[in-house]
Design a protein around this motif. Structure first.
Motif, short mmCIF file in Angstrom:
data_model
loop_
_atom_site.label_atom_id
_atom_site.label_comp_id
_atom_site.label_asym_id
_atom_site.label_seq_id
_atom_site.Cartn_x
_atom_site.Cartn_y
_atom_site.Cartn_z
N UNK A 192 53.98 36.82 24.89
CA UNK A 192 53.49 36.37 26.19
C UNK A 192 52.45 37.35 26.68
N UNK A 193 51.76 37.00 27.74
CA UNK A 193 50.74 37.88 28.30
C UNK A 193 50.98 38.09 29.79
N UNK A 194 51.64 39.18 30.17
CA UNK A 194 51.76 39.47 31.61
C UNK A 194 50.40 39.57 32.30
N UNK A 195 49.42 40.18 31.64
CA UNK A 195 48.10 40.32 32.26
C UNK A 195 47.44 38.97 32.44
N UNK A 196 47.56 38.10 31.43
CA UNK A 196 46.97 36.77 31.56
C UNK A 196 47.59 35.97 32.67
N UNK A 197 48.92 36.03 32.79
CA UNK A 197 49.59 35.31 33.86
C UNK A 197 49.21 35.89 35.21
N UNK A 198 49.15 37.22 35.30
CA UNK A 198 48.78 37.85 36.57
C UNK A 198 47.38 37.43 36.99
N UNK A 199 46.43 37.48 36.06
CA UNK A 199 45.05 37.15 36.40
C UNK A 199 44.94 35.69 36.87
N UNK A 200 45.64 34.78 36.21
CA UNK A 200 45.58 33.37 36.60
C UNK A 200 46.20 33.14 37.97
N UNK A 201 47.40 33.69 38.19
CA UNK A 201 48.07 33.49 39.47
C UNK A 201 47.35 34.23 40.59
N UNK A 202 46.81 35.42 40.28
CA UNK A 202 46.10 36.18 41.32
C UNK A 202 44.84 35.44 41.74
N UNK A 203 44.13 34.84 40.77
CA UNK A 203 42.91 34.09 41.13
C UNK A 203 43.25 32.89 42.01
N UNK A 204 44.28 32.14 41.63
CA UNK A 204 44.61 30.95 42.42
C UNK A 204 45.19 31.35 43.77
N UNK A 205 45.83 32.54 43.84
CA UNK A 205 46.42 32.98 45.11
C UNK A 205 45.35 33.28 46.16
N UNK A 206 44.11 33.52 45.72
CA UNK A 206 43.04 33.78 46.68
C UNK A 206 42.75 32.56 47.55
N UNK A 223 41.05 37.48 51.34
CA UNK A 223 40.69 38.89 51.31
C UNK A 223 41.05 39.58 50.00
N UNK A 224 41.87 38.92 49.15
CA UNK A 224 42.28 39.51 47.87
C UNK A 224 41.24 39.32 46.78
N UNK A 225 40.27 38.45 46.98
CA UNK A 225 39.33 38.11 45.91
C UNK A 225 38.60 39.32 45.32
N UNK A 226 38.07 40.27 46.13
CA UNK A 226 37.40 41.42 45.52
C UNK A 226 38.33 42.26 44.65
N UNK A 227 39.60 42.34 45.04
CA UNK A 227 40.55 43.11 44.23
C UNK A 227 40.80 42.42 42.89
N UNK A 228 40.96 41.10 42.90
CA UNK A 228 41.17 40.36 41.67
C UNK A 228 39.98 40.54 40.74
N UNK A 229 38.77 40.47 41.29
CA UNK A 229 37.56 40.66 40.49
C UNK A 229 37.50 42.06 39.90
N UNK A 230 37.87 43.07 40.70
CA UNK A 230 37.82 44.45 40.23
C UNK A 230 38.80 44.68 39.09
N UNK A 231 40.01 44.14 39.21
CA UNK A 231 41.00 44.32 38.15
C UNK A 231 40.54 43.62 36.87
N UNK A 232 40.01 42.41 36.99
CA UNK A 232 39.55 41.67 35.81
C UNK A 232 38.42 42.41 35.11
#
Length: 396
Positions: free
Chosen positions: A53-67, A87-96
């Motif tokens: 599985x990919x914890x990072x992949x799941x996090x990135x997908x859910x974090x993007x949709x959570x914006x 307000x979370x969008x810049x953080x999601x972009x930075x992590x990606x």
């Protein structure tokens, strides 16, 4: 002396690095919480316990949709991924972007939609490509390109009522910094969790003791060996081995625990024997989300994604397909996580309410604030018509 602009830039860099370290912990935490769902998934059980599985992949997908989430839906997603709302969008972009800085790792996210996306949502995630949801073959082609052919289609095809699909793809093709010598690969016995021992092709090489440590866990210590890939900012691959009978989730979590949590082994050198292997797993992740605290986002009556679209959408399903291959030359791995969204159920308005005061009723005359009952009445008998019409009296 550093000028103000230089000081501000240095401070921003320090804050960004701190943020990225913080969300690395959120990704590990998500992975740890998710493991029970992964290991009890019917696909994994049918494979005898094999799982990737990919914890990072799941996090990135859910974090993007959570914006695009609002209200209580944003709150429950923030509890899972550590952030939510516009307000979370810049953080999601930075992590990606930081993750994509790993050598030989490709990371991409795309959205295909029939629903109109809010401009501020799309603008807040500048690295996410957006397009119309039409031909599923276009999404499959994007996935093949993003993963170098390791995954060739979405984990779940969009349904006829799917209004939006978000796909995150991670792909790694990396060589070891020091390859295994093919001449040292031999047949050896592998003892599976269930069933009879089998003979496999086992690679072998030595490791410096600094690249092997133990992690204390309930039920014993887990040995962790780390192999570096080639590059200036290389991926590292860890292999964890627990005592017989230790729960798989404990061993998997030890593999991604911070290196600083480990204890050095009292040896100068370690001889590593590792089988060649390939694993592929498809997971219906939406079935795991309620156990992780995500329920409103999946509720077709209660989800709030007003920051994403003017349409009323809910998470219809979340799926992930992962593959990992390890041999003498290096490692190949890919994960595709898709989030599909559909219209919330339409609840028709109730029939017209015929409200006839044809039985005893009360009346209250209130002040302008609506809080003070100036007069109160109860009509118990058949009303009698009044006398003269009420005359308007000027104020004062």
């Amino acid at each position: 002396m550093i000028d103000d602009a230089g000081e501000a830039g240095a401070m921003y860099q320090r804050e960004e690095e701190l943020t990225l370290r913080e969300y690395a912990g959120e990704i590990r935490e998500l992975g740890s919480r998710w493991l029970d769902g992964v290991l009890s998934d019917p696909q994994v059980e049918a494979a005898g316990g094999d799982a990737v599985c990919s914890p990072a992949g799941l996090w990135l997908a859910l974090a993007a949709i959570s914006c695009g989430a609002l209200g209580d839906t944003a709150d429950e997603l923030a509890d899972l991924v550590g952030l939510a709302g516009p307000e979370a969008a810049p953080l999601v972009t930075a992590v990606a972007r930081d993750l994509a800085g790993t050598d030989a790792l490709a990371a991409a996210t795309g959205i295909w939609s029939r629903a109109p996306l809010r401009e501020e949502f799309a603008a807040g995630l500048p690295d996410v490509g957006c397009g119309p949801l039409g031909d599923p073959a276009a999404i499959a082609a994007w996935i093949r390109d993003a993963t170098g052919g390791l995954v060739d289609k979405p984990p779940a095809a969009p349904g006829p009522d799917t209004r939006l699909i978000l796909v995150n793809a991670l792909a790694l093709r990396a060589r070891w910094a020091e390859a295994f010598a093919p001449a040292d690969t031999r047949e050896a016995v592998f003892r599976p969790a269930a069933g009879e021992p089998a003979r496999v092709r086992m690679m072998s090489r030595t490791l410096p003791h600094a690249d092997v440590w133990t992690i204390g866990a309930y039920g014993g210590s887990v040995h962790v060996a780390e192999l570096a890939c080639a590059g200036e900012q290389p991926a590292v691959v860890r292999f964890a081995l627990g005592p017989e009978g230790m729960p798989p989730a404990t061993v998997m979590a030890a593999a991604w625990a911070p290196r600083s949590a480990g204890n050095p082994v009292p040896y100068e050198e370690v001889r590593l024997s590792l089988p060649r292997f390939e694993l592929r797993t498809s997971l219906a992740v939406h079935g795991h989300l309620p156990a992780l605290g995500v329920e409103l986002a999946l509720d077709e009556h209660a989800a709030e994604f007003g920051g994403l679209s003017s349409e009323h959408l809910y998470l219809q399903r979340v799926d992930q397909e992962c593959v990992v291959r390890v041999d003498e030359e290096g490692v190949q791995a890919a994960a595709v996580t898709d989030v599909q969204m559909a219209w919330m159920s339409y609840t028709p308005p109730p029939p017209t309410l015929n409200l006839a005061f044809d039985r005893p009723f009360a009346c209250a005359v209130m002040d302008a604030s609506g809080t003070v009952p100036l007069f109160a009445a109860y009509q118990a008998t058949a009303p009698r018509p009044g006398g003269e019409p009420v005359a308007a009296h000027p104020a004062g």
